[in-house]
Scaffold this motif. Sequence first.
Motif, PDB file in Angstrom:
ATOM      1  N   ARG A  57       0.835  -1.210   0.000  1.00 22.85           N
ATOM      2  CA  ARG A  57       0.000   0.000   0.000  1.00 22.85           C
ATOM      3  C   ARG A  57       0.864   1.251   0.000  1.00 22.85           C
TER       4      ARG A  57
ATOM      5  N   HIS B 159       0.135   5.853  -1.030  1.00 21.01           N
ATOM      6  CA  HIS B 159      -0.922   6.836  -1.251  1.00 21.01           C
ATOM      7  C   HIS B 159      -0.498   7.804  -2.343  1.00 21.01           C
TER       8      HIS B 159
ATOM      9  N   PHE C 272      -5.716   9.361  -2.702  1.00 14.84           N
ATOM     10  CA  PHE C 272      -6.088   7.959  -2.818  1.00 14.84           C
ATOM     11  C   PHE C 272      -5.163   7.087  -1.975  1.00 14.84           C
TER      12      PHE C 272
ATOM     13  N   THR D 294     -10.669   7.573 -11.334  1.00 13.32           N
ATOM     14  CA  THR D 294     -10.057   6.595 -10.434  1.00 13.32           C
ATOM     15  C   THR D 294      -9.775   5.301 -11.182  1.00 13.32           C
TER      16      THR D 294
ATOM     17  N   THR E 114      -5.940  -1.186  -6.703  1.00 10.88           N
ATOM     18  CA  THR E 114      -7.161  -0.585  -6.188  1.00 10.88           C
ATOM     19  C   THR E 114      -6.835   0.790  -5.647  1.00 10.88           C
ATOM     20  N   LEU E 115      -7.580   1.790  -6.090  1.00 10.42           N
ATOM     21  CA  LEU E 115      -7.467   3.144  -5.568  1.00 10.42           C
ATOM     22  C   LEU E 115      -8.699   3.415  -4.724  1.00 10.42           C
ATOM     23  N   HIS E 116      -8.466   3.688  -3.449  1.00 10.34           N
ATOM     24  CA  HIS E 116      -9.541   3.994  -2.506  1.00 10.34           C
ATOM     25  C   HIS E 116      -9.734   5.503  -2.468  1.00 10.34           C
ATOM     26  N   GLU E 117     -10.885   5.965  -2.944  1.00 13.59           N
ATOM     27  CA  GLU E 117     -11.208   7.392  -2.898  1.00 13.59           C
ATOM     28  C   GLU E 117     -11.619   7.815  -1.498  1.00 13.59           C
TER      29      GLU E 117
ATOM     30  N   HIS F  69     -13.471   5.861   2.453  1.00  9.88           N
ATOM     31  CA  HIS F  69     -13.761   4.608   3.153  1.00  9.88           C
ATOM     32  C   HIS F  69     -14.992   3.908   2.581  1.00  9.88           C
TER      33      HIS F  69
ATOM     34  N   TRP G 261     -14.194   2.906  -3.978  1.00  5.89           N
ATOM     35  CA  TRP G 261     -12.903   2.580  -4.567  1.00  5.89           C
ATOM     36  C   TRP G 261     -13.122   1.966  -5.937  1.00  5.89           C
TER      37      TRP G 261
ATOM     38  N   SER H  24     -10.896  -0.529  -9.060  1.00  4.37           N
ATOM     39  CA  SER H  24      -9.763  -1.428  -9.287  1.00  4.37           C
ATOM     40  C   SER H  24      -9.575  -1.702 -10.763  1.00  4.37           C
TER      41      SER H  24
END
Length: 132
Positions: free
Chosen positions: A7, A9, A32, A84, A117-120, A122, A125, A127
């Motif tokens: 991981r 960011h 992200f 994303t 996977t980009l998490h915008e 919680h 996201w 992928s």
Amino acid sequence: MFSITVRDHLMVAHSFRGEVFGPAQRLHGATFLVDATFRRTALDDDGIVVDIGLAARELGAVVAELTYRNLDEEPAFAGVNTSTEFLARVIADRLAERVGAGALGEGARELCGISVTLHESHVAWASYERAL
């Protein structure tokens, strides 16, 4: 199937074209969390998927090429909505290039896939998964 995930960011500025994006058509920032998952069908002789330190280093290098940039000003993204989903593909493809170049070690040549996977946030996201 075996996998490891590392991981990092990413912080960018960008805007979108198209009514579907509403207020995001204006220049805005995005941060992200980036998860890169490396897959293979069998562990290597050392009992690992890939060296986790090398995987983290290479993800960091790919993210560094993008972070703190206004993506609207990057020639590689001219005329593209840097959604994303799109950015997940860019990162996966750049990681795949590094695998092919040997940056994750010779054992990484036996990887069969990468997903990013980009998490915008919680709750949202996107992928992208690709074969190697």
